[in-house]
Write a protein that holds these residues in place. Structure first.
Motif: not given
Lengths: 180, 123
Positions: A27-29, A139-140, A176-177
Motif C-alpha cells: 500500500v503506497i501513498e 516519510e515512513q 503508521f496512520p
C-alpha cells in the motif's frame, strides 16, 4: 465493500485459491502524485491472458456455487471511480499481480480501513502461506513479513491464539496512520 | 511498541506449554464464509469476534476456520458449526454481537441458538 482493506482481503483469497506460497501486499501513498496504489502479488498458478481479461467481467467466475465473480470488478470499479486505474498481470506457472491505483484525495475514494484485521484474517486462515505487508509513504514505512515471525517461532504455530494476539499488537502499534 | 524480541520471549514461554493442545479429531469447528459475498456483508468482524471469544475462554478443542462461498449469499455472513457426532448447524446474517451467545450457549453448553439459525430466518 465499505473499505479498501476488505477489497484487499477479498482479492488475496484469489491468491490463496491459486495455491500461492508467498503473497505480497503493498500500500503506497504518494501525496505528490495524489495516488494511493495497492498491489497484490502472488506466486500462485497464474492465468492465461484470456482468463486474466475475463476475470474483470462480473459474470465470469471459475466457481460453481454461483454464476458471478465480483471480487476483481469491485476493486476495479472502486479505483476507476476515483480517476485511478486497474490492471492484472498474470502468467501461468509464475503468478499474478493485481494493481489498483486510486486518486488519494478523491472524494469517492473509500478509506483504507482496518488493515490489521485483514492481515490477521489472512494469517489465521492460511498460516502455511508467507505474507508480506508493506505500507509506505514519503516519510515512513512499515513492513510485516510472516517469514520473519516463522523463523523466530520454529515449530510454534503462527495461528496459535497467543501468537495471533502478538501479531495484532505488532501491526496496530507499529503501522503508521494513513495520511489522508 | 511490540518488537520481534518480544516474539522470541513469547515463543520461549509457549514452548513449555506445547502439546497440551488436543489434536484435530474430536474438535468442534466454526467455519466462517469469507468469499466476496461474506466479506461485503460483514464476515471479517464476525470471524475476529469468534477468534477472540474462543481465545478468551481458552477453548483448546475448538477450531475457527474460513471457507469460500457456501452458495446462500443472501444470508451472509454465514457461519457453520460442526460439533463431532452432531448435525451441522448453519447460522445466518451473523454479526459480531451474536458471537458471544453462540460460543456460550452452543459451543460450551451444547444448546443451539435456534433464533440465529437458517431455519428460523429462511423465507
Amino acid at each position: 465493500m465499505q473499505e479498501l482493506s476488505l477489497n484487499i482481503l477479498d482479492i488475496v483469497q484469489n491468491s490463496v485459491k491459486a495455491k500461492a506460497s508467498l503473497i505480497t501486499i503493498r500500500v503506497i501513498e504518494d501525496i505528490h502524485a495524489d495516488t494511493l496504489t495497492i498491489t497484490i502479488a502472488d506466486n500462485g498458478c497464474g492465468m492465461s491472458e484470456e482468463t486474466a481479461k475475463a476475470a474483470v467481467d462480473p459474470f465470469y467466475t471459475t466457481r460453481t456455487t454461483r454464476k458471478v465473480g465480483l471480487g476483481l470488478p469491485f476493486i476495479k470499479m472502486a479505483a476507476e471511480m476515483t480517476g485511478g486505474s486497474f490492471s492484472i498481470q498474470s502468467a501461468i506457472g509464475v503468478g499474478t499481480t493485481v494493481t489498483a491505483v486510486f486518486g488519494l484525495r478523491h472524494i469517492d475514494r473509500m478509506p483504507l480501513g482496518d488493515m490489521c484485521s485483514t492481515m490477521l484474517t489472512l494469517v489465521s486462515g492460511s498460516p502455511q502461506i508467507d505474507f508480506v505487508y508493506t505500507h509506505l509513504n514519503a516519510e515512513q514505512d512499515f513492513i510485516m513479513d510472516t517469514r520473519q515471525f516463522k523463523e523466530i517461532l520454529g515449530d510454534v504455530p503462527l495461528n496459535a491464539p497467543e501468537i495471533l494476539n502478538f501479531i495484532k499488537d505488532y501491526i496496530s502499534e507499529n503501522d503508521f496512520p494513513f495520511v489522508v | 511498541m511490540k518488537s520481534l524480541a518480544e516474539l522470541q520471549a513469547l515463543r520461549d514461554s509457549m514452548k513449555n506449554k506445547m502439546g497440551i493442545r488436543s489434536d484435530e479429531s474430536g474438535c468442534t469447528r466454526i467455519v466462517v464464509g469469507m468469499a466476496t459475498c461474506g466479506i461485503a456483508a460483514g464476515a471479517r468482524p464476525v470471524l475476529t469476534a469468534f477468534t477472540e471469544e474462543v481465545g478468551k475462554r481458552n477453548l483448546t478443542n475448538v477450531a475457527v476456520s474460513q471457507t469460500g462461498c457456501i452458495g446462500i449469499c443472501q444470508y451472509e455472513p454465514v457461519v457453520e458449526v460442526y460439533v463431532p457426532g452432531q448435525e451441522k448447524v448453519t447460522y445466518v446474517k451473523m454479526t459480531a454481537d451474536k458471537v458471544a451467545k453462540i460460543v456460550n450457549d452452543h459451543i460450551v453448553n451444547g444448546n443451539v441458538v435456534t433464533e440465529y439459525t437458517i431455519g428460523a430466518n429462511a423465507k
